[in-house]
Write a protein that holds these residues in place. Structure first.
Motif, PDB file in Angstrom:
ATOM      1  N   SER A  27       0.864  -1.040   0.170  1.00  0.00           N
ATOM      2  CA  SER A  27      -0.019   0.103   0.023  1.00  0.00           C
ATOM      3  C   SER A  27       0.839   1.225   0.063  1.00  0.00           C
ATOM      4  CB  SER A  27      -0.838  -0.003   1.179  1.00  0.00           C
ATOM      5  OG  SER A  27      -1.764   1.129   1.161  1.00  0.00           O
ATOM      6  N   VAL A  28       1.253   1.728  -1.232  1.00  0.00           N
ATOM      7  CA  VAL A  28       2.331   2.753  -1.445  1.00  0.00           C
ATOM      8  C   VAL A  28       2.031   3.895  -2.431  1.00  0.00           C
ATOM      9  CG1 VAL A  28       4.792   3.094  -1.988  1.00  0.00           C
ATOM     10  CG2 VAL A  28       4.212   0.869  -1.016  1.00  0.00           C
ATOM     11  N   LEU A  29       2.283   4.971  -1.916  1.00  0.00           N
ATOM     12  CA  LEU A  29       1.991   6.212  -3.038  1.00  0.00           C
ATOM     13  C   LEU A  29       3.329   6.687  -3.276  1.00  0.00           C
ATOM     14  CD1 LEU A  29       0.368   8.334  -4.554  1.00  0.00           C
ATOM     15  CD2 LEU A  29       0.472   9.705  -2.059  1.00  0.00           C
ATOM     16  N   GLN A  30       3.547   6.783  -4.635  1.00  0.00           N
ATOM     17  CA  GLN A  30       4.766   7.492  -5.394  1.00  0.00           C
ATOM     18  C   GLN A  30       4.543   8.636  -5.985  1.00  0.00           C
ATOM     19  OE1 GLN A  30       6.858   4.253  -7.703  1.00  0.00           O
ATOM     20  NE2 GLN A  30       7.826   3.339  -5.976  1.00  0.00           N
ATOM     21  N   ILE A  31       5.232   9.647  -5.553  1.00  0.00           N
ATOM     22  CA  ILE A  31       5.358  10.879  -6.160  1.00  0.00           C
ATOM     23  C   ILE A  31       6.477  11.238  -6.893  1.00  0.00           C
ATOM     24  CG2 ILE A  31       4.538  13.554  -6.005  1.00  0.00           C
ATOM     25  CD1 ILE A  31       2.885  12.944  -3.822  1.00  0.00           C
ATOM     26  N   ALA A  32       6.605  11.261  -8.241  1.00  0.00           N
ATOM     27  CA  ALA A  32       7.898  11.402  -8.973  1.00  0.00           C
ATOM     28  C   ALA A  32       7.749  12.861  -9.811  1.00  0.00           C
ATOM     29  CB  ALA A  32       8.282  10.362  -9.751  1.00  0.00           C
ATOM     30  N   SER A  33       8.962  13.556  -9.932  1.00  0.00           N
ATOM     31  CA  SER A  33       9.277  14.595 -10.584  1.00  0.00           C
ATOM     32  C   SER A  33      10.914  14.546 -11.300  1.00  0.00           C
ATOM     33  CB  SER A  33       9.393  16.115  -9.816  1.00  0.00           C
ATOM     34  OG  SER A  33       9.549  17.263 -10.643  1.00  0.00           O
ATOM     35  N   PRO A  34      10.982  14.768 -12.587  1.00  0.00           N
ATOM     36  CA  PRO A  34      12.267  14.521 -13.220  1.00  0.00           C
ATOM     37  C   PRO A  34      13.135  15.642 -12.747  1.00  0.00           C
ATOM     38  CG  PRO A  34      10.229  14.494 -15.043  1.00  0.00           C
ATOM     39  CD  PRO A  34       9.841  14.769 -13.594  1.00  0.00           C
ATOM     40  N   TYR A  35      14.458  15.238 -12.434  1.00  0.00           N
ATOM     41  CA  TYR A  35      15.375  16.250 -11.816  1.00  0.00           C
ATOM     42  C   TYR A  35      15.337  17.617 -12.647  1.00  0.00           C
ATOM     43  CZ  TYR A  35      19.859  18.002 -10.363  1.00  0.00           C
ATOM     44  OH  TYR A  35      20.798  18.735  -9.743  1.00  0.00           O
ATOM     45  N   GLN A  36      15.121  18.677 -11.974  1.00  0.00           N
ATOM     46  CA  GLN A  36      15.100  20.040 -12.573  1.00  0.00           C
ATOM     47  C   GLN A  36      14.124  20.411 -13.571  1.00  0.00           C
ATOM     48  OE1 GLN A  36      19.199  20.553 -14.668  1.00  0.00           O
ATOM     49  NE2 GLN A  36      20.211  21.279 -12.742  1.00  0.00           N
ATOM     50  N   GLU A  37      12.942  19.634 -13.356  1.00  0.00           N
ATOM     51  CA  GLU A  37      11.689  19.711 -14.130  1.00  0.00           C
ATOM     52  C   GLU A  37      10.764  19.833 -13.145  1.00  0.00           C
ATOM     53  OE1 GLU A  37      10.895  17.761 -17.571  1.00  0.00           O
ATOM     54  OE2 GLU A  37      13.053  17.795 -18.327  1.00  0.00           O
ATOM     55  N   SER A  38      10.507  20.569 -12.335  1.00  0.00           N
ATOM     56  CA  SER A  38       9.415  20.775 -10.890  1.00  0.00           C
ATOM     57  C   SER A  38       7.945  21.012 -11.797  1.00  0.00           C
ATOM     58  CB  SER A  38       9.687  21.766 -10.008  1.00  0.00           C
ATOM     59  OG  SER A  38       9.945  22.918 -10.661  1.00  0.00           O
ATOM     60  N   ASP A  39       7.795  21.211 -12.896  1.00  0.00           N
ATOM     61  CA  ASP A  39       6.458  21.396 -13.415  1.00  0.00           C
ATOM     62  C   ASP A  39       5.840  20.092 -14.072  1.00  0.00           C
ATOM     63  OD1 ASP A  39       8.301  21.455 -15.541  1.00  0.00           O
ATOM     64  OD2 ASP A  39       7.372  22.675 -16.992  1.00  0.00           O
ATOM     65  N   ASN A  40       6.631  18.917 -13.827  1.00  0.00           N
ATOM     66  CA  ASN A  40       6.316  17.759 -14.505  1.00  0.00           C
ATOM     67  C   ASN A  40       6.421  16.919 -13.299  1.00  0.00           C
ATOM     68  OD1 ASN A  40       5.491  17.920 -17.503  1.00  0.00           O
ATOM     69  ND2 ASN A  40       7.809  18.064 -17.652  1.00  0.00           N
ATOM     70  N   ILE A  41       5.277  16.651 -12.599  1.00  0.00           N
ATOM     71  CA  ILE A  41       4.888  15.829 -11.589  1.00  0.00           C
ATOM     72  C   ILE A  41       3.896  14.598 -11.791  1.00  0.00           C
ATOM     73  CG2 ILE A  41       4.314  15.716  -8.843  1.00  0.00           C
ATOM     74  CD1 ILE A  41       4.855  18.576  -9.226  1.00  0.00           C
ATOM     75  N   PHE A  42       4.383  13.347 -11.413  1.00  0.00           N
ATOM     76  CA  PHE A  42       3.803  12.254 -11.567  1.00  0.00           C
ATOM     77  C   PHE A  42       3.618  11.498 -10.214  1.00  0.00           C
ATOM     78  CE2 PHE A  42       6.288  13.068 -15.217  1.00  0.00           C
ATOM     79  CZ  PHE A  42       5.564  13.037 -16.507  1.00  0.00           C
TER      80      PHE A  42
END
Length: 218
Positions: free
Chosen positions: A137-152
């Motif tokens: 039961s896990v939530l992952q939030i990821a953002s590419p390095y140096q791209e804070s406007d792209n969040i998954f």
């Protein structure tokens, strides 16, 4: 002439002097007075509780949610207060990992590379925040390095992982006055907000300025 002690000036007869009862009594009076003064000081100290404005005695406590200003936290309470937020990835150090994202199931902050990252991006590293109740039961939030406007984000349960979804931001939504139908050219999936009445539209079909549908919530 007799000698005297350094601290309380007690009389110390010389070896060749006779014992003097009066000198002994004077010594006992001095000792008695000093002992009484220390007893009173100790009693006052024992009766005084510590506060923000005075020194005194404190009660130790293992509580981690008390608002008291008269209790002192033990090492155990301090450790529990530090450890608790780290269970949810807060206050933890950034962990470098190169592994399958599906295996990163412990709460924490990560600088991660590996398989199953957003959009199957094999080149970029991601800042990854993991909040786990359990390993399934896990939530992952990821953002590419140096791209804070792209969040998954994505989550897992006993059936497995959901697909990665991108979190929309203000740059993903077009604005205007009135309906976009027949006016705004956009690709399918684009969002538009009418500033006049707040209606939100989604481009459902076509590549021109038609195919817009107002979104409704029940």
């Amino acid at each position: 002439m007799p000698n005297h002690t350094t601290n309380y000036n007690l009389i110390k007869p010389l070896p060749d002097e006779f014992y003097n009862v009066e000198d002994q009594n004077d010594n006992m009076e001095i000792i008695d007075a000093q002992m009484k003064a220390r007893e009173e000081t100790l009693t006052m100290h024992l009766d005084k509780d510590a506060s923000l404005s005075q020194k005194g005695h404190v009660q130790l406590s293992n509580s981690t949610n008390s608002n008291s200003e008269n209790l002192a936290a033990t090492s155990k309470a301090v450790k529990q207060a530090i450890d608790f937020p780290q269970k949810f990835g807060l206050g933890a150090e950034l962990i470098e990992v190169t592994s399958d994202f599906n295996t990163i199931v412990k709460s924490g902050f990560y600088h991660a590379k590996g398989e199953n990252r957003p959009n199957n991006d094999a080149l970029r590293s991601f800042f990854l925040l993991v909040n786990a109740i359990s390993e399934t039961s896990v939530l992952q939030i990821a953002s590419p390095y140096q791209e804070s406007d792209n969040i998954f984000y994505r989550s897992s349960d006993y059936t497995g992982w959901s697909k990665w979804k991108r979190i929309a931001n203000s740059d993903d939504i077009l604005f205007g006055n009135g309906s976009p139908e027949g006016v705004i050219i956009a690709s399918v999936g684009t969002l538009y907000r009418d500033k006049v009445n707040g209606t939100l539209y989604s481009k459902k079909t076509g590549v021109g300025n038609t195919g817009w549908r107002a979104l409704t919530w029940v």
